[in-house]
Scaffold this active site. Sequence first.
Site, PDB file in Angstrom:
ATOM      1  N   ILE A 226      18.025 -55.939  -7.469  1.00 16.75           N
ATOM      2  CA  ILE A 226      18.778 -57.168  -7.729  1.00 16.75           C
ATOM      3  C   ILE A 226      19.335 -57.668  -6.408  1.00 16.75           C
ATOM      4  CG2 ILE A 226      20.589 -58.262  -9.073  1.00 16.75           C
ATOM      5  CD1 ILE A 226      20.491 -55.918 -11.002  1.00 16.75           C
ATOM      6  N   GLY A 227      18.733 -58.724  -5.886  1.00 14.46           N
ATOM      7  CA  GLY A 227      19.178 -59.313  -4.634  1.00 14.46           C
ATOM      8  C   GLY A 227      20.160 -60.440  -4.851  1.00 14.46           C
ATOM      9  N   ASN A 228      20.382 -61.226  -3.817  1.00 15.42           N
ATOM     10  CA  ASN A 228      21.336 -62.329  -3.901  1.00 15.42           C
ATOM     11  C   ASN A 228      20.786 -63.528  -4.655  1.00 15.42           C
ATOM     12  OD1 ASN A 228      23.638 -61.364  -2.221  1.00 15.42           O
ATOM     13  ND2 ASN A 228      22.040 -61.209  -0.677  1.00 15.42           N
TER      14      ASN A 228
ATOM     15  N   ARG B 253      17.227 -63.292  -6.441  1.00 17.48           N
ATOM     16  CA  ARG B 253      16.263 -62.923  -7.483  1.00 17.48           C
ATOM     17  C   ARG B 253      16.412 -61.460  -7.881  1.00 17.48           C
ATOM     18  NH1 ARG B 253      10.265 -63.934  -6.086  1.00 17.48           N
ATOM     19  NH2 ARG B 253      10.850 -62.767  -4.194  1.00 17.48           N
TER      20      ARG B 253
ATOM     21  N   GLY C 153      25.567 -51.764   2.005  1.00 14.33           N
ATOM     22  CA  GLY C 153      24.810 -52.390   0.925  1.00 14.33           C
ATOM     23  C   GLY C 153      23.741 -51.452   0.388  1.00 14.33           C
ATOM     24  N   SER C 154      23.654 -51.346  -0.928  1.00 19.62           N
ATOM     25  CA  SER C 154      22.691 -50.408  -1.509  1.00 19.62           C
ATOM     26  C   SER C 154      21.255 -50.789  -1.173  1.00 19.62           C
ATOM     27  CB  SER C 154      22.878 -50.330  -3.029  1.00 19.62           C
ATOM     28  OG  SER C 154      22.667 -51.585  -3.640  1.00 19.62           O
ATOM     29  N   ASP C 155      20.982 -52.091  -1.023  1.00 20.79           N
ATOM     30  CA  ASP C 155      19.620 -52.497  -0.660  1.00 20.79           C
ATOM     31  C   ASP C 155      19.269 -52.040   0.749  1.00 20.79           C
ATOM     32  OD1 ASP C 155      21.492 -54.270   0.452  1.00 20.79           O
ATOM     33  OD2 ASP C 155      20.156 -56.003   0.311  1.00 20.79           O
TER      34      ASP C 155
END
Length: 261
Positions: free
Chosen positions: A7-9, A11, A103-105
């Site tokens: 889950i990005g900013n 999409r 950030g987890s990403d």
Amino acid sequence: MLLAIDIGNTRLKWAQYRDLRPGATPVAHGAVFLEQVETLAEGDWAGLETPSQVLGCCVAGDAIRHRVEEQLELWDHLAPSWVVPSSSEAGVTNGYDHPMRLGSDRWVAVIGARHHLLARGNATQPLLVVMAGTAVTVDAVDDHGNFLGGLILPGHGIMLRALEGGTAGLRVPTGEVVDFPTNTSDALTSGGTYAITGAIERMHRHLTERCGRTPLTLVTGGAGWKVAPWLAVEHELVESLIFDGLLVIASERERMRAIGK
């Protein structure tokens, strides 16, 4: 059967895997804009084979994550796991001042990138991990798998909107990247591109000086293809870096469960 979620900013991207091996081909995958996550249970996910586990990373905030969890109630026996950065995982040590605030990403992408390096037998080469999306991150990993830190800067869209909002007369069409822009459209597009590539090249230089060896530079993210042609350091585009990281983490956690840790 793993359902991996990123889950990005802007999409939500998802992929389903039978094999926890990084680099595995998904049996199904897709993406929706965050405004459309309520369609997943009755849309993209309705025909999927029931997953045995769900693992994801989310940088869009708790509200979005809860909306996604409501869609996952399609499979009422599942409790999704969300990656939270820790001091170390899957062979990578987290050097952030407060590891859980990373950030987890970024954490997942770094783990995925480290796997790419190990798979090539280059365990002692440093890594530069670039994610180009709504924001751009440029993260450094040394030759021992230690995450050293990284940069965060606005992506193209944020830069242009900031200029439009703060400067009169700059609402112009997207231009081209050129060496010497002679119109405002080209000046904006070239300026944004060179700001991003300049940050990447600066971190590349820092990491080379720190480790005494040129890093492997991996570029990922939805806007990676826009940045890559103008980057003056050797690099590779890896579209699935976050999913590779999620596969590494899922595989490592499965292994630890198997040995009772």
